[in-house]
Design a protein around this motif. Structure first.
Motif, short mmCIF file in Angstrom:
data_model
loop_
_atom_site.label_atom_id
_atom_site.label_comp_id
_atom_site.label_asym_id
_atom_site.label_seq_id
_atom_site.Cartn_x
_atom_site.Cartn_y
_atom_site.Cartn_z
N HIS A 56 25.92 -58.71 25.78
CA HIS A 56 26.35 -57.86 26.23
C HIS A 56 26.83 -58.45 27.70
O HIS A 56 26.14 -57.09 27.51
CB HIS A 56 27.39 -58.24 24.85
N ASP B 18 33.11 -61.10 20.64
CA ASP B 18 32.31 -60.00 21.02
C ASP B 18 32.07 -59.06 19.72
O ASP B 18 32.08 -58.51 18.87
CB ASP B 18 33.36 -59.13 21.44
N LEU C 41 27.29 -61.27 22.57
CA LEU C 41 28.18 -62.28 23.30
C LEU C 41 28.03 -64.23 22.90
O LEU C 41 26.86 -64.00 22.90
CB LEU C 41 28.90 -62.28 25.22
#
Length: 251
Positions: A146, A213, A237
């Motif tokens: 992420h 997320d 992600l």
């Protein structure tokens, strides 16, 4: 530009093989239940596995009915081990640098990648190539670290004076290579903002179907309390994007 390949360093590879993901495969990846939920029905599908590692996904895909799997990786050590773990002629392992890779147009129904794209510098070229390799209506499912995770210069928690644990986000809008110490090696990752990941897909004509997320479920935390820290900031992600039906993948 060639992809950095630390996995063919014997000491690094030996350390990598001890990781939970290496030992347990997909069962050792806490994001796998969410990531696998993004996949289409694999029966009869032609699958491209980008950054296949030890080949866990390809073997799983075949067990779900995939017709064939082309599994590619930059690491000869990874591929040697993957071939030794696989007894299936419908899975082809091929050594390939994804920064330079080209695939046959329309050759695949599904392109999949787990935690690989954040190592690659030329995202637009990569996604353009994937789009071309998918049949119209084909699917891309992938995970990356992420942007909040890659925006930290050390990728580790900071403990404040009052005992709180904080994940530092630094130079978030400054994209590009970041150098991290992982398993005793200096590893280069590409930091990109959330908007850059999404924008690159849209530029190449993909239709976004799911963006997540990732954080562990309450049940996962109950079963494995070490995952509790992952609720404090997203580590991964997860994205599904489809090539449109009836026209070129690029807009």
């Amino acid at each position: 530009m060639a992809t950095q390949n630390v996995y063919d360093d014997p000491d690094f590879f030996a350390a990598y093989l001890k990781l939970r993901r290496s030992v347990q495969g997909l069962a050792g990846a806490p994001e796998w239940p969410a990531l696998s939920g993004l996949l289409p029905d694999l029966a009869g599908q032609r699958v491209l596995d980008l950054g296949c590692g030890l080949g866990w996904f390809g073997r799983w895909a075949r067990a779900q009915g995939a017709a064939s799997v082309l599994a590619v990786d930059v690491s000869a050590s990874m591929l040697t081990r993957a071939r030794a773990m696989t007894g299936d002629a419908a899975i082809e392992f091929r050594e390939m640098d994804l920064e330079q890779a080209r695939f046959e147009a329309g050759a695949f129904d599904l392109a999949f990648s787990s935690l690989t794209f954040h190592y690659l510098a030329d995202l637009d070229r990569l996604l353009a190539g994937i789009g071309d390799s998918l049949r119209p209506g084909g699917t891309l499912v992938f995970s990356v670290e992420h942007p909040i995770f890659t925006a930290s210069s050390r990728q580790q928690w900071i403990t404040t004076g009052d005992g709180r644990r904080i994940w530092p986000v630094e130079r978030y809008a400054v994209e590009g290579p970041r150098l991290f110490d992982w398993l005793g090696a200096a590893v280069v990752k590409q930091h990109r903002t959330f908007g850059t990941w999404v924008g690159a897909l849209l530029r190449q004509g993909f239709v976004l179907r799911h963006v997540q997320d990732w954080s562990p479920s309450a049940r996962q935390v109950r079963d494995d309390p070490t995952l509790a820290a992952e609720i404090e900031r997203p580590m991964f992600l997860l994205i599904r994007a489809d090539r449109p039906e009836g026209r070129s993948g690029r807009g």
